[in-house]
Design an enzyme around this catalytic site. Structure first.
Site, mmCIF file in Angstrom:
data_model
loop_
_atom_site.group_PDB
_atom_site.id
_atom_site.type_symbol
_atom_site.label_atom_id
_atom_site.label_comp_id
_atom_site.label_asym_id
_atom_site.label_seq_id
_atom_site.Cartn_x
_atom_site.Cartn_y
_atom_site.Cartn_z
ATOM 1 N N CYS A 36 -3.550 10.669 1.971
ATOM 2 C CA CYS A 36 -2.802 9.458 1.618
ATOM 3 C C CYS A 36 -1.443 9.738 0.987
ATOM 4 C CB CYS A 36 -3.647 8.598 0.680
ATOM 5 S SG CYS A 36 -5.247 8.195 1.387
ATOM 6 N N LYS A 78 0.831 -1.213 0.000
ATOM 7 C CA LYS A 78 0.000 0.000 0.000
ATOM 8 C C LYS A 78 0.869 1.269 0.000
ATOM 9 C CE LYS A 78 -3.382 2.815 0.707
ATOM 10 N NZ LYS A 78 -4.683 2.992 0.149
HETATM 11 N N1 LIG Z 1 -10.948 7.565 2.762
HETATM 12 C C1 LIG Z 1 -10.174 7.020 1.856
HETATM 13 O O1 LIG Z 1 -10.286 7.307 0.643
HETATM 14 C C2 LIG Z 1 -9.152 5.978 2.237
HETATM 15 C C3 LIG Z 1 -8.527 5.277 1.197
HETATM 16 C C4 LIG Z 1 -7.600 4.299 1.502
HETATM 17 C C5 LIG Z 1 -7.287 4.045 2.824
HETATM 18 N N2 LIG Z 1 -7.894 4.726 3.818
HETATM 19 C C6 LIG Z 1 -7.489 4.383 5.203
HETATM 20 O O2 LIG Z 1 -8.559 4.390 6.074
HETATM 21 C C7 LIG Z 1 -8.212 5.094 7.272
HETATM 22 C C8 LIG Z 1 -9.468 5.736 7.802
HETATM 23 O O3 LIG Z 1 -9.834 6.741 6.868
HETATM 24 P P1 LIG Z 1 -11.278 7.343 6.740
HETATM 25 O O4 LIG Z 1 -11.273 8.137 5.486
HETATM 26 O O5 LIG Z 1 -12.325 6.290 6.927
HETATM 27 O O6 LIG Z 1 -11.304 8.328 8.012
HETATM 28 P P2 LIG Z 1 -12.566 9.128 8.548
HETATM 29 O O7 LIG Z 1 -12.009 10.270 9.291
HETATM 30 O O8 LIG Z 1 -13.570 9.340 7.478
HETATM 31 O O9 LIG Z 1 -13.225 8.110 9.591
HETATM 32 C C9 LIG Z 1 -12.613 7.629 10.727
HETATM 33 C C10 LIG Z 1 -13.680 7.176 11.711
HETATM 34 O O10 LIG Z 1 -13.022 6.579 12.827
HETATM 35 C C11 LIG Z 1 -13.756 6.981 13.992
HETATM 36 N N3 LIG Z 1 -12.898 6.811 15.174
HETATM 37 C C12 LIG Z 1 -11.917 7.639 15.632
HETATM 38 N N4 LIG Z 1 -11.374 7.114 16.746
HETATM 39 C C13 LIG Z 1 -12.002 5.942 16.998
HETATM 40 C C14 LIG Z 1 -11.865 4.936 17.989
HETATM 41 N N5 LIG Z 1 -10.966 5.042 18.979
HETATM 42 N N6 LIG Z 1 -12.699 3.874 17.954
HETATM 43 C C15 LIG Z 1 -13.639 3.761 16.961
HETATM 44 N N7 LIG Z 1 -13.799 4.681 15.984
HETATM 45 C C16 LIG Z 1 -12.991 5.754 16.002
HETATM 46 C C17 LIG Z 1 -14.149 8.405 13.693
HETATM 47 O O11 LIG Z 1 -15.223 8.834 14.501
HETATM 48 C C18 LIG Z 1 -14.530 8.325 12.219
HETATM 49 O O12 LIG Z 1 -15.888 8.009 12.021
HETATM 50 C C19 LIG Z 1 -7.152 6.094 6.817
HETATM 51 O O13 LIG Z 1 -6.244 6.426 7.831
HETATM 52 C C20 LIG Z 1 -6.450 5.366 5.722
HETATM 53 O O14 LIG Z 1 -5.382 4.629 6.262
HETATM 54 C C21 LIG Z 1 -8.824 5.687 3.560
#
Ligand SMILES: NC(=O)c1ccc[n+]([C@@H]2O[C@H](COP(=O)([O-])OP(=O)(O)OC[C@H]3O[C@@H](n4cnc5c(N)ncnc54)[C@H](O)[C@@H]3O)[C@@H](O)[C@H]2O)c1
Length: 388
Positions: A257, A204
């Site tokens: 990212c 990744k």
């Molecule tokens: N969004 C994308 O396009 C994308 C693409 C590839 C990878 N990712 C990966 O996914 C990860 C998350 O991204 P996202 O876009 O979903 O973030 P986001 O900010 O949209 O969502 C994160 C969620 O986690 C929750 N959260 C925070 N602390 C928590 C805890 N202790 N327990 C439970 N829930 C908790 C938050 O309330 C929120 O709803 C990124 O760090 C990345 O590594 C995201």
């Protein structure tokens, strides 16, 4: 088998919905109570995500139950962790959210359960930090399965990506990888089992590094083309073929990212004293971040062609999100460009179809309809348009 998805954000919620749609009972844990309530009422908190409305209204509160209480997930035997990981201004990862989620999970995990982490991580994190945090809070000592499978969605297209886009999974040990693979096969369309968790983590991260370095190359070639009077886009069209994939130039690279992942490798090599292993990654980062100054200079030069004092020319920066069509400003170089010009004392305004006038003003910037400006810089097409 009940599956728990920890973190119901832009990445976690589509995944939890797809798993529920495959027939599993899913418990979604998220610290955001409001979001949990919406999901349980069948209301989609991420309306821009194609196909998610339908899945949430079908499964929210039924096959997909959202909760902020980790204890409600006690009877799950598979836990998927997908909470954010940010880096600070010194490019050091801030593990606090991930650590908190893993420690909370440690309190409810049982012997023989499976944990799969999906958050993008510096390679080696699953087998070290994640394992330790879970073990410290549980009475387990390696007697649970642990694997890593990077999320590869793209906001807006997550559901189709989960069904069609190749995804990898790797265990901290062989058994963990095998168990995770067998479960994930039920809801992921294109899945490959790779040697181990660190390989899956690396896959990744290097994808992001490839993109960053290639955008930097495109930016550099675009500058050279301008300098020598060549139409970069036409040249690129002819240059690209099966073995040549010159990217598009930009104001830099934004979002959560791509600008973040090269630092995972740069930091790790620095720790090991291997500074010269990441020279290209560093230069690409510098070059992409430096595009703000490059475009600012072009805009100022254009302003100097007006027969007016600089601070009377209304400059409109059009499009401030980090990517077209995604309402997200994290590390947006377009927003950085608008702020940079404003700090230099220019008469800068902003227009973005995704933001209202009030939202723009809350960011400390002035709003304008592009037609009312003297000069427009379109951040996505990189065109400077003289209006008057
Ligand atoms: N969004 C994308 O396009 C994308 C693409 C590839 C990878 N990712 C990966 O996914 C990860 C998350 O991204 P996202 O876009 O979903 O973030 P986001 O900010 O949209 O969502 C994160 C969620 O986690 C929750 N959260 C925070 N602390 C928590 C805890 N202790 N327990 C439970 N829930 C908790 C938050 O309330 C929120 O709803 C990124 O760090 C990345 O590594 C995201």
């Amino acid at each position: 088998m009940k599956i728990c998805v920890i973190g119901l954000g832009k990445a976690g919620l589509p995944l939890a919905s797809v798993i529920a749609d495959s027939g599993f009972d899913v418990v979604g844990v998220d610290v955001d109570k409001n979001k949990c309530e919406m999901i349980n009422k069948g209301i989609n908190p991420i309306p821009e995500e194609l196909g998610l409305d339908e899945l949430i209204s079908k499964h929210g509160g039924k096959k997909l139950k959202a909760t902020w209480d980790y204890n409600k997930a006690k009877d799950c035997s598979v836990f998927i962790v997908i909470v954010p990981l940010y880096i600070d201004e010194n490019h050091i990862p801030d593990f606090s959210i991930l650590e908190s989620a893993c420690r909370s999970l440690g309190k409810i995990i049982k012997k023989g359960d499976l944990v799969v982490v999906e958050t993008t991580l510096p390679p080696l994190t699953t087998e070290t930090l994640i394992k330790n945090w879970i073990e410290e809070k549980s009475n387990l000592n390696g007697d649970f399965y642990l694997a890593y499978s990077p999320e590869r969605i793209m906001t807006g297209y997550s559901i189709s990506r989960l069904k069609e886009f190749p995804k990898v999974i790797g265990g901290v040990d062989k058994e963990g990888g095998q168990r995770a693979y067998e479960i994930y096969k039920n809801f992921i369309g294109e899945l490959s089992l790779v040697s181990n968790a660190r390989t899956a983590e690396f896959i990744k991260v290097i994808e992001g590094c490839y993109r960053d370095v290639n955008v930097a190359l495109a930016n550099e070639l675009h500058k050279i083309a301008n300098e020598i009077g060549v139409d970069f886009y036409k040249a690129r069209g002819y240059a690209n073929h099966e073995y040549c994939h010159i990217h598009l130039p930009s104001t830099g690279v934004g979002g959560h990212c791509i600008p973040v992942y090269p630092w995972f490798l740069i930091n790790e090599m620095e720790k090991r004293g291997k500074f010269d292993y990441t020279r290209l990654l560093r230069i690409a980062r510098e070059l992409n971040d430096g595009m703000v100054e490059y475009w600012a200079e072009k805009i100022v030069k254009k302003c100097l062609e007006y027969n007016k004092p600089l601070n009377e020319i209304k400059i409109c920066i059009k499009g401030i999100t980090f990517r077209r069509g995604v309402k997200e400003l994290y590390h947006s170089r377009n927003l950085a460009l608008a702020k940079f010009l404003a700090e230099k004392g220019l008469n800068v305004y902003v227009y973005d179809e995704m933001f209202t006038k009030e939202e723009i003003e809350k960011l400390g910037l002035k709003w304008i309809e592009s037609k009312d400006a003297d000069l427009i810089f379109d951040c996505f097409s990189l065109r400077l348009i003289v209006v008057s």
